[in-house]
Each structure stands twice: as C-alpha cells, then as structure tokens.
Write an enzyme that holds these catalytic residues in place. Sequence first.
Site: not given
Length: 337
Positions: A112-114, A132, A165
Amino acid sequence: MGKESAPRRVVIAAYDQVQILDVACPSGAFEIANSHGAAPPYRVELATVSGEGARSSAGIVLAGARRLAAVTGPLDTLMVVGGAGARAAVVDEPLLTQIRRLAARSRRVASVCTGTFVLAAAGLLDGRRVTTHWGYGELLAAAFPAVTVDPAPLYLRDGDVYTSAGVTSALDLTLALVEADHGPTLAREVARELVTYLHRPADQAQISMFLAAPSPGNGVVRDLLGYIAGHLDADLSPPALAARAGLTARHLTRLFATHVGTTPARAVRAVRTEAAAYLVRGSELPLAAVARRCGFGTAESLRKAFLDHYGVTGDTLRRMTDMPRPAAGAPGQTPGA
C-alpha cells in the site's frame, strides 16, 4: 480444521511512523468480509520487527503486533504498508530479511502506498510493473530502475504481486482481493458496509479531474473548468473555450498545459467521462441518454471513452455496484452540484 476451511492468513507488516489508514483500510475490510460470511474467513495479523507494535504517524500506537521472525507456516497474503516511516524501512535490513522470507511463504504479496518502496528494496519487484502514491512515482522509478513504475492506476497486479496507490486506495485493493477470493457479490456487500461509494476499477486514475483544480492565481483556467463541469452538453471545443475566455486557442493550450497538465480537449474528455461514470453508476439512465447528457453524442463514443479512461465498458461499470440508484439530476448536473 480441514485445509479447505483453514483461515486465509493475512500478515500486515508495519513499522514506526506508518500511515494508520494503510493498516485500517485492509484490516477493516477483511473483518467485514468475515462478518458477511467469507469462507474461508480471513485472519489478519499485524507484525513488526520488534513485536512491540508500531507508532503511526498520527501518534496512535498500533498494539497487538507479533514479531515478524515468529511468523511461520504458509500465508495467504503478505501486505506491506506505507507511511512516513518507509524512508527508514527501506534500509532496515532485519525488516527486509523478514519480508523476503515471508514473501516466499505467501500465495500473494501486496503493498500500500510507499510500502511499494519496501518491496522494491527487498528485491521483490524487479522486472514487474507497479504503482505507488502519485507523489512518489518518480522517486520510486529513480531509486529502483529495474522496476517499471506506473503512478497513474489505483492498484496493479503483476503475477502474484499487487501494489496500490496512496492511503484509501488500500480499500480498493482489498476489495479486489476479496472479489478474487470470494466473488463480486461479497465484495459489494463489504463496500456497502463500509459506506464506500463503489469498488473503483484498478485502472481509474488516482487524481480525479474534479480535484485537479489549478492554483489560486489562475482564475481563467478555474473559471473554464467550472464552466466545463456545469455545461457538459455544450460546445466545449478548444476554439469555443478560447472565445469564451477571450484568448487565442494557442494561449488557452499553454494555460492548460501549465496549470492542468494536459490539453483543453483532453481535460474536457476526462471531466465528461467522470461525470458519465457517475451517472452510469448512480442512475438508471440508458447509456445513450448518459452520452447525450455528458456531451458524447452517442453511446459508442461514450463506450470508447470508458475503455480509454477506466479500461471497462459502461455496462461493466454499472454492474460493479447493485446499490440503490437515486433519480438522475437535471441535464448537465455534475457530482456535488
């Protein structure tokens, strides 16, 4: 307990300064899937290197964690979350060692994300196409040249690896996992329970044109975007917009390139497509009527726009939710109007 009824083990790997929503969105969605009869159910475990929990970037401590090194046996899903602490996590060798070990024991791996940076630092993304948070795509690509970075989609699947993202896209990713495991009906039930509008398709852009307003000093472009959103069935060609603003078409194109990052024609198409998607999913209007209302003219033109923008047709978008649909608004009305 037999193999078929054994819970699907989901291990969420966290660290200090994690984004709390990156943990809450997937764990909450899996919990609700269980309450709606997911069979086999999910068993979510939070794990850190120390086993002492993780302090989120909001200051809330996530307790009840296990030591990553103590996690044994096969896993269904290993999920690595993101947050401000990802900067330190990518050089935390004990963490990366455990991520590699658990990935080898997992049916699938997700970030998830970073958290995508952590998977990349562990060497799990080489040769794969990933995403991302839109604000970190260039940095990810520069730091890990063996990874193909696409910062546009909400989430991506490349084999048994899923990346998503920022922040709430973790919910879209988790709904996709639930749908893959248990079918679309359960995924829709979870979405309704979460009071989320719908499960967004993977290829939907991270940033909506309705949110991509120019900076405060660009009143001409802002006024034009407002006019576009409120007059979808009008003549919104570049010459017509330029005449409305008292500009040359060339100057209008330069302004949109600088402040919106695209051409006037593409901006109009994106706004019309998003408004049409809203009507398709939120009303019972025939696709031909949606096309006329949103300035596409024909259902075929609308179908092409949906395929370009979302990767699915209007009929597919409509089937993605069986929530009760309100009556359509007045012609030209857009979300939030």
